[in-house]
Design a protein around this motif. Structure first.
Motif, PDB file in Angstrom:
ATOM      1  N   ILE A 158      -9.447   2.859   3.859  1.00  0.00           N
ATOM      2  CA  ILE A 158      -9.068   2.001   2.723  1.00  0.00           C
ATOM      3  C   ILE A 158      -9.585   0.585   2.964  1.00  0.00           C
ATOM      4  O   ILE A 158     -10.175  -0.030   2.079  1.00  0.00           O
ATOM      5  CB  ILE A 158      -7.533   2.013   2.539  1.00  0.00           C
ATOM      6  N   LYS A 162     -12.468  -1.416   0.708  1.00  0.00           N
ATOM      7  CA  LYS A 162     -11.811  -2.468  -0.087  1.00  0.00           C
ATOM      8  C   LYS A 162     -12.843  -3.289  -0.856  1.00  0.00           C
ATOM      9  O   LYS A 162     -13.879  -3.655  -0.335  1.00  0.00           O
ATOM     10  CB  LYS A 162     -10.994  -3.377   0.823  1.00  0.00           C
ATOM     11  N   GLU A 166     -11.370   1.834  -5.404  1.00  0.00           N
ATOM     12  CA  GLU A 166      -9.927   1.932  -5.248  1.00  0.00           C
ATOM     13  C   GLU A 166      -9.628   3.272  -4.579  1.00  0.00           C
ATOM     14  O   GLU A 166     -10.163   4.312  -4.973  1.00  0.00           O
ATOM     15  CB  GLU A 166      -9.235   1.852  -6.608  1.00  0.00           C
ATOM     16  N   VAL A 167      -8.792   3.229  -3.564  1.00  0.00           N
ATOM     17  CA  VAL A 167      -8.394   4.460  -2.880  1.00  0.00           C
ATOM     18  C   VAL A 167      -6.918   4.708  -3.185  1.00  0.00           C
ATOM     19  O   VAL A 167      -6.081   3.830  -2.996  1.00  0.00           O
ATOM     20  CB  VAL A 167      -8.600   4.359  -1.353  1.00  0.00           C
ATOM     21  N   VAL A 168      -6.627   5.895  -3.684  1.00  0.00           N
ATOM     22  CA  VAL A 168      -5.261   6.282  -4.004  1.00  0.00           C
ATOM     23  C   VAL A 168      -4.916   7.450  -3.095  1.00  0.00           C
ATOM     24  O   VAL A 168      -5.760   8.305  -2.843  1.00  0.00           O
ATOM     25  CB  VAL A 168      -5.163   6.683  -5.497  1.00  0.00           C
ATOM     26  N   ARG A 184       0.853   2.084   1.861  1.00  0.00           N
ATOM     27  CA  ARG A 184       1.208   1.036   0.894  1.00  0.00           C
ATOM     28  C   ARG A 184       1.081  -0.356   1.511  1.00  0.00           C
ATOM     29  O   ARG A 184       0.820  -1.319   0.814  1.00  0.00           O
ATOM     30  CB  ARG A 184       2.615   1.269   0.342  1.00  0.00           C
ATOM     31  N   SER A 188      -2.790  -0.250  -1.097  1.00  0.00           N
ATOM     32  CA  SER A 188      -3.206   0.891  -1.918  1.00  0.00           C
ATOM     33  C   SER A 188      -1.994   1.604  -2.501  1.00  0.00           C
ATOM     34  O   SER A 188      -0.904   1.549  -1.948  1.00  0.00           O
ATOM     35  CB  SER A 188      -4.001   1.888  -1.072  1.00  0.00           C
ATOM     36  N   LYS A 189      -2.246   2.295  -3.587  1.00  0.00           N
ATOM     37  CA  LYS A 189      -1.203   3.105  -4.196  1.00  0.00           C
ATOM     38  C   LYS A 189      -1.056   4.381  -3.383  1.00  0.00           C
ATOM     39  O   LYS A 189      -2.064   5.038  -3.072  1.00  0.00           O
ATOM     40  CB  LYS A 189      -1.650   3.521  -5.591  1.00  0.00           C
ATOM     41  N   SER A 219     -12.186   6.341  -8.944  1.00  0.00           N
ATOM     42  CA  SER A 219     -11.499   6.036  -7.683  1.00  0.00           C
ATOM     43  C   SER A 219     -11.642   7.190  -6.683  1.00  0.00           C
ATOM     44  O   SER A 219     -12.155   8.250  -7.000  1.00  0.00           O
ATOM     45  CB  SER A 219     -10.017   5.750  -7.937  1.00  0.00           C
TER      46      SER A 219
END
Lengths: 355, 113
Positions: A158, A162, A166-168, A184, A188-189, A219
């Motif tokens: 992540i 950056k 976006e990494v979920v 978190r 990240s989500k 993503s």
């Protein structure tokens, strides 16, 4: 899972909508013991029930919390707890077989079925895969033994991506939200899926988690499976690739001991290579073992903590994202072309009607 | 113990089929489990005995038909027998193999009343 009747396969639960709830710490799980079976109306006490399910409550202030319930018929009826009164969308994983006894007699018949045992999971995985494709999401299913360093690797991944992607993250563990908390912390989500007694994530759990997480188009979705080199092998989640993480503190013959997992993975990340001088681990032998069960498997040696090889791994992820976006662009083009074609036909029909 | 999850899927398929065919009971269930699949037949039997209770298949007998493994050998350019994942081609010794059979897990048929 109730070993008496087989109802319920665990207490799988997905975290509530914690993004807004975390600020005031209002996501909480309440274990309840119910003294009644979930499906009321059949005779009491004839067998033990254990129903695992999650009740989600949405309060006026928008706080969501979930309650895993354990029901045990052993306590008898009359609990008076109206858990259905909550009236919220429950997440049930693993409902037991329906108990239906029909009396009567008829002749024995053979019915051909010829159906894949994992057919239902595979269909749900196909749904997930279609959703990912529509949004150009690159989904990776990370599998390994416990302790191979998956979560650290994810945190570093992540950080490495950056500003570009976006990494979920979906975190699968039997219990606790420790891993999702770690993710978190990077900003990240992440959503924790606790499988309870389950030993793997399945496509249904991932589909529900994705609905809640809503990863944006373009993503990267990292699914960290339950640490287990056996069970997650057979359960397609809809990912583009399975990536197996093996650390050099494990045995180099693991690919031969757990061939299913290595056979189904596109990439093996050999992690903790910074420890190679201190452990007896033959990298060449390990790679050879992996290629014996999967001649096409790619291998990248990494050290998530020291950074070695991380650039190669990140490049692999970027290639995947590019492929997912390209496929999406293609399908968008195809849809636009189809739309234009249909609009033409509609226009032609309209002119005929008017004429 | 993914065998428990597999057994639950089996029961769902079996009971749905039994109900569609207006069965009052399921006498037997035939599964086809490949020797290269990730299933331990004994664990599956145990799990099946657990999940079948209280349903149409509560008295059902489980028959597991094991199917042999086979793979396409890229060196030999033909299908060869494969007893275990990670084994070499029995004729040329190569590991350039693509599994072509023996990893299936299917509900074949059921016998119902």
């Amino acid at each position: 899972m109730c070993t008496t009747c087989g109802c319920g396969k665990g207490e799988a639960r997905i975290e509530g909508a914690h993004e807004d709830a975390h600020a005031d710490g209002t996501v909480h799980g309440h274990p309840h013991d119910h003294a009644a079976p979930h499906a009321h109306g059949h005779g009491s006490g004839h067998h033990d029930h254990q129903h695992g399910h999650v009740h989600e409550h949405r309060h006026a202030e928008g706080v969501v919390h979930s309650h895993p319930h354990d029901h045990s018929d052993a306590h008898g009826h009359g609990h008076g707890h109206g858990h259905h009164d909550h009236g919220h969308d429950d997440l049930h994983f693993g409902r037991g077989p329906a108990g239906a006894h029909a009396p009567g007699l008829s002749q024995a018949r053979i019915v051909q079925i010829e159906q894949d045992i994992l057919g239902k999971n595979d269909a749900l995985a196909a749904d997930n895969r279609r959703r990912f494709a529509e949004r150009g999401i690159f989904a990776v299913n990370l599998v390994s033994s416990p302790g191979s360093g998956k979560t650290t690797l994810l945190v570093r991944t992540i950080e490495g991506l950056k500003g570009r992607y976006e990494v979920v993250v979906i975190e699968g563990d039997q219990e606790t939200s420790h891993d999702a908390d770690r993710i978190r912390a990077t900003g990240s989500k992440a959503l924790q899926v606790n499988t309870g007694k389950g030993c793997h994530l399945d496509a249904d759990m991932v589909g529900k988690a994705v609905e809640r997480l809503a990863p944006p188009a373009g993503s990267v979705l990292m699914i960290e499976n339950v640490g287990n080199l056996v069970c997650p092998a057979g359960f397609d989640l809809g990912e583009a690739h399975k990536v197996v993480v093996l650390s050099v503190t494990e045995g180099e013959d693991k690919p031969l001991k757990y061939p299913d997992m290595f056979r189904r993975s596109s990439l093996m990340l050999l992690n903790k290579v910074d420890l190679l001088p201190h452990v007896e681990f033959d990298v060449a032998k390990c790679v050879e073992s992996a290629r014996r069960v999967n001649p096409a498997i790619r291998v990248i040696e990494v050290s998530a903590t020291k950074g070695q090889g991380m650039a190669d791994w990140l490049a692999w992820v970027e290639q995947g994202v590019a492929a997912a976006s390209a496929a999406r662009t293609e399908s968008v083009h195809a849809l636009r072309a189809r739309l234009a074609e249909l609009e033409e036909q509609v226009a032609a029909l309209k002119s005929r009607l008017c004429g | 113990m993914h065998e428990m999850a597999l057994a639950e899927s089996v029961i769902q398929i079996v009971e749905a089929t039994a109900r569609r065919n207006a069965a009052v009971a399921v006498r037997a269930v035939w599964l086809e489990i490949g020797r290269l699949s990730h299933v331990e037949p004994e664990a599956l039997r145990f799990a099946f005995d657990v999940v079948k209770r209280n349903g149409l298949a509560h008295g059902a007998r489980l028959e597991i038909v094991a199917t042999d493994g086979a793979a396409w050998c890229m060196k030999c350019s033909r299908t060869v027998a494969l007893a275990r994942l990670g084994d070499a081609c029995p004729s040329c010794g190569s590991y350039q193999l693509q599994v072509s059979a023996g990893d299936e897990m299917r509900v074949k048929e059921i016998e119902i009343d």
